[in-house]
Motif scaffolding. Sequence first.
Motif, PDB file in Angstrom:
ATOM      1  N   THR A  43       1.791  26.045 -12.194  1.00 18.07           N
ATOM      2  CA  THR A  43       2.779  25.085 -12.694  1.00 18.07           C
ATOM      3  C   THR A  43       2.540  24.785 -14.169  1.00 18.07           C
ATOM      4  O   THR A  43       3.486  24.573 -14.931  1.00 18.07           O
ATOM      5  N   LEU A  44       1.279  24.779 -14.591  1.00 15.48           N
ATOM      6  CA  LEU A  44       0.911  24.432 -15.973  1.00 15.48           C
ATOM      7  C   LEU A  44       0.350  25.657 -16.711  1.00 15.48           C
ATOM      8  O   LEU A  44      -0.521  25.538 -17.562  1.00 15.48           O
ATOM      9  N   ARG A  45       0.896  26.829 -16.379  1.00 14.09           N
ATOM     10  CA  ARG A  45       0.377  28.098 -16.896  1.00 14.09           C
ATOM     11  C   ARG A  45       0.435  28.200 -18.417  1.00 14.09           C
ATOM     12  O   ARG A  45      -0.385  28.905 -19.030  1.00 14.09           O
ATOM     13  N   ASP A  46       1.386  27.509 -19.058  1.00 14.94           N
ATOM     14  CA  ASP A  46       1.530  27.632 -20.505  1.00 14.94           C
ATOM     15  C   ASP A  46       0.483  26.839 -21.268  1.00 14.94           C
ATOM     16  O   ASP A  46       0.291  27.070 -22.469  1.00 14.94           O
ATOM     17  N   THR A  47      -0.174  25.901 -20.599  1.00 14.31           N
ATOM     18  CA  THR A  47      -1.157  25.061 -21.291  1.00 14.31           C
ATOM     19  C   THR A  47      -2.572  25.194 -20.760  1.00 14.31           C
ATOM     20  O   THR A  47      -3.527  25.032 -21.521  1.00 14.31           O
ATOM     21  N   ILE A  48      -2.735  25.517 -19.483  1.00 18.69           N
ATOM     22  CA  ILE A  48      -4.094  25.507 -18.933  1.00 18.69           C
ATOM     23  C   ILE A  48      -4.970  26.600 -19.530  1.00 18.69           C
ATOM     24  O   ILE A  48      -6.186  26.429 -19.659  1.00 18.69           O
ATOM     25  N   THR A  49      -4.386  27.711 -19.926  1.00 23.37           N
ATOM     26  CA  THR A  49      -5.196  28.766 -20.527  1.00 23.37           C
ATOM     27  C   THR A  49      -5.650  28.400 -21.936  1.00 23.37           C
ATOM     28  O   THR A  49      -6.631  28.937 -22.434  1.00 23.37           O
ATOM     29  N   LYS A  50      -4.948  27.458 -22.560  1.00 23.60           N
ATOM     30  CA  LYS A  50      -5.300  27.034 -23.929  1.00 23.60           C
ATOM     31  C   LYS A  50      -6.306  25.888 -23.930  1.00 23.60           C
ATOM     32  O   LYS A  50      -7.188  25.813 -24.787  1.00 23.60           O
ATOM     33  N   ASP A  51      -6.181  24.979 -22.978  1.00 22.20           N
ATOM     34  CA  ASP A  51      -7.053  23.804 -22.914  1.00 22.20           C
ATOM     35  C   ASP A  51      -7.323  23.453 -21.453  1.00 22.20           C
ATOM     36  O   ASP A  51      -6.848  22.442 -20.940  1.00 22.20           O
ATOM     37  N   PRO A  52      -8.078  24.302 -20.753  1.00 23.27           N
ATOM     38  CA  PRO A  52      -8.238  24.094 -19.318  1.00 23.27           C
ATOM     39  C   PRO A  52      -8.837  22.745 -18.949  1.00 23.27           C
ATOM     40  O   PRO A  52      -8.358  22.087 -18.022  1.00 23.27           O
ATOM     41  N   LYS A  53      -9.847  22.316 -19.656  1.00 20.86           N
ATOM     42  CA  LYS A  53     -10.495  21.057 -19.286  1.00 20.86           C
ATOM     43  C   LYS A  53      -9.587  19.859 -19.559  1.00 20.86           C
ATOM     44  O   LYS A  53      -9.529  18.915 -18.760  1.00 20.86           O
ATOM     45  N   VAL A  55      -6.295  19.878 -19.540  1.00 19.16           N
ATOM     46  CA  VAL A  55      -5.230  19.903 -18.536  1.00 19.16           C
ATOM     47  C   VAL A  55      -5.753  19.402 -17.190  1.00 19.16           C
ATOM     48  O   VAL A  55      -5.095  18.614 -16.499  1.00 19.16           O
ATOM     49  N   LEU A  56      -6.940  19.835 -16.798  1.00 20.79           N
ATOM     50  CA  LEU A  56      -7.508  19.403 -15.528  1.00 20.79           C
ATOM     51  C   LEU A  56      -7.760  17.892 -15.509  1.00 20.79           C
ATOM     52  O   LEU A  56      -7.546  17.229 -14.483  1.00 20.79           O
ATOM     53  N   GLN A  57      -8.193  17.341 -16.619  1.00 19.69           N
ATOM     54  CA  GLN A  57      -8.391  15.892 -16.701  1.00 19.69           C
ATOM     55  C   GLN A  57      -7.074  15.154 -16.486  1.00 19.69           C
ATOM     56  O   GLN A  57      -7.012  14.132 -15.802  1.00 19.69           O
ATOM     57  N   LYS A  58      -6.005  15.689 -17.069  1.00 19.39           N
ATOM     58  CA  LYS A  58      -4.690  15.075 -16.914  1.00 19.39           C
ATOM     59  C   LYS A  58      -4.235  15.156 -15.455  1.00 19.39           C
ATOM     60  O   LYS A  58      -3.727  14.181 -14.889  1.00 19.39           O
ATOM     61  N   VAL A  59      -4.426  16.308 -14.845  1.00 18.46           N
ATOM     62  CA  VAL A  59      -4.035  16.496 -13.440  1.00 18.46           C
ATOM     63  C   VAL A  59      -4.783  15.509 -12.544  1.00 18.46           C
ATOM     64  O   VAL A  59      -4.198  14.891 -11.650  1.00 18.46           O
ATOM     65  N   ALA A  60      -6.073  15.344 -12.794  1.00 18.90           N
ATOM     66  CA  ALA A  60      -6.866  14.396 -12.006  1.00 18.90           C
ATOM     67  C   ALA A  60      -6.363  12.971 -12.184  1.00 18.90           C
ATOM     68  O   ALA A  60      -6.332  12.185 -11.223  1.00 18.90           O
ATOM     69  N   LEU A  67      -6.734  21.763  -5.617  1.00 13.74           N
ATOM     70  CA  LEU A  67      -6.164  22.702  -6.575  1.00 13.74           C
ATOM     71  C   LEU A  67      -6.104  24.098  -5.981  1.00 13.74           C
ATOM     72  O   LEU A  67      -6.982  24.504  -5.215  1.00 13.74           O
ATOM     73  N   GLU A  68      -5.068  24.821  -6.381  1.00 18.71           N
ATOM     74  CA  GLU A  68      -4.966  26.244  -6.102  1.00 18.71           C
ATOM     75  C   GLU A  68      -4.888  26.955  -7.442  1.00 18.71           C
ATOM     76  O   GLU A  68      -4.074  26.611  -8.293  1.00 18.71           O
ATOM     77  N   THR A  69      -5.744  27.945  -7.624  1.00 25.29           N
ATOM     78  CA  THR A  69      -5.853  28.616  -8.908  1.00 25.29           C
ATOM     79  C   THR A  69      -5.000  29.882  -8.970  1.00 25.29           C
ATOM     80  O   THR A  69      -4.444  30.340  -7.973  1.00 25.29           O
ATOM     81  N   PHE A  70      -4.934  30.446 -10.151  1.00 20.41           N
ATOM     82  CA  PHE A  70      -4.404  31.786 -10.392  1.00 20.41           C
ATOM     83  C   PHE A  70      -5.198  32.358 -11.559  1.00 20.41           C
ATOM     84  O   PHE A  70      -5.916  31.632 -12.246  1.00 20.41           O
ATOM     85  N   ALA A  71      -5.118  33.643 -11.774  1.00 21.78           N
ATOM     86  CA  ALA A  71      -5.695  34.309 -12.953  1.00 21.78           C
ATOM     87  C   ALA A  71      -7.199  34.519 -12.889  1.00 21.78           C
ATOM     88  O   ALA A  71      -7.841  34.716 -13.922  1.00 21.78           O
ATOM     89  N   GLU A 271       9.417  18.547 -19.497  1.00 18.93           N
ATOM     90  CA  GLU A 271       8.099  19.102 -19.753  1.00 18.93           C
ATOM     91  C   GLU A 271       7.356  19.332 -18.436  1.00 18.93           C
ATOM     92  O   GLU A 271       7.377  18.469 -17.554  1.00 18.93           O
ATOM     93  N   PRO A 272       6.670  20.463 -18.270  1.00 19.72           N
ATOM     94  CA  PRO A 272       5.950  20.743 -17.034  1.00 19.72           C
ATOM     95  C   PRO A 272       4.977  19.640 -16.626  1.00 19.72           C
ATOM     96  O   PRO A 272       4.870  19.307 -15.443  1.00 19.72           O
ATOM     97  N   ILE A 273       4.265  19.068 -17.574  1.00 19.27           N
ATOM     98  CA  ILE A 273       3.287  18.035 -17.233  1.00 19.27           C
ATOM     99  C   ILE A 273       3.978  16.799 -16.660  1.00 19.27           C
ATOM    100  O   ILE A 273       3.443  16.132 -15.770  1.00 19.27           O
ATOM    101  N   ASN A 274       5.186  16.504 -17.138  1.00 17.11           N
ATOM    102  CA  ASN A 274       5.930  15.355 -16.611  1.00 17.11           C
ATOM    103  C   ASN A 274       6.419  15.623 -15.188  1.00 17.11           C
ATOM    104  O   ASN A 274       6.411  14.723 -14.340  1.00 17.11           O
TER     105      ASN A 274
END
Length: 287
Positions: A43-53, A55-60, A67-71, A271-274
């Motif tokens: 769902t957040l593929r455009d941002t998690i590869t750039k700033d994974p930590k 993005v994960l903090q925001k998700v939490a 979580l289910e991962t990809f890549a 926005e995906p995060i929203n």
Amino acid sequence: MKRRAFIQSSASAAAGLMAIPALMQTLSGCQSRKDSVGLQLYTLRDTITKDPKGVLQKVASFGYKELETFAYGDGKIYGMPFSEFGDFVKSLGMRVTSGHYGLDLAKADNWEQAVTDAKSIGQEYLVVPYIQDTERKSIDDYKRICESLNKAGEVCNKHGLRFGYHNHAFEFEKFDNQIPYDVMLAELDPKLVGMEMDIFWVVNAGYDPIQYFEKHPGRFEQWHVKDMDKTDRMRNADVGTGTIDWKGIFAKADKSGMKHFYVEQETYPGEPINSTDASIKYLKTIL
């Protein structure tokens, strides 16, 4: 108190006490489902590869717990060692319960390494999410793929993990008057392969998820939860704002065998995060 009245009163009290564990179990199940909403990180593929930590903090912070991962590839994910990723997720009060892996990897010699890496961080499921169109030109192609999936499932079983398959809409395009998804349900060994139903794509293909739950109870161990736009069937809406009856579907969760579910969106109204935030807020009102 007369003896008969005493016996009736005692029996009623005993019945009430016996009902308490079942009631508590029911309440506990409802509570745990509300407190275990998952997110497919695609769902957040455009941002998690750039700033994974980040993005994960925001998700939490939104309240996601699973979580289910990809890549995943070569022991790494989103630019970090897989073990480091798993530790960081745990530090945020979340856990990785599932991951998506390519069919090529599931058939490769290094599949077992992917399985052991998954187990090392406490992951429960490994799922193949897609079949390339060049590999699915006939029912016989699907049957051959099912053989490969069963074999990949054997490796997962050996390590105490579950293997799964995730659908799109193409599995419902008929060959020789047969629905490939139905063929897969027949060919895949339930002891080796569980189904991760993407409910949006089943509805998009013109089928009823609940009918599948009724016909194949217990087979659909994981779900993808994404809604359908009211004007464009090919687009997603934030969960709860589209056309899919989520209350009715979640009412059949036990029948389906659902153990984990994940919000996933491929398209967004904003926005995906929203959308990620809005979807969990809605789900917590119906669980």
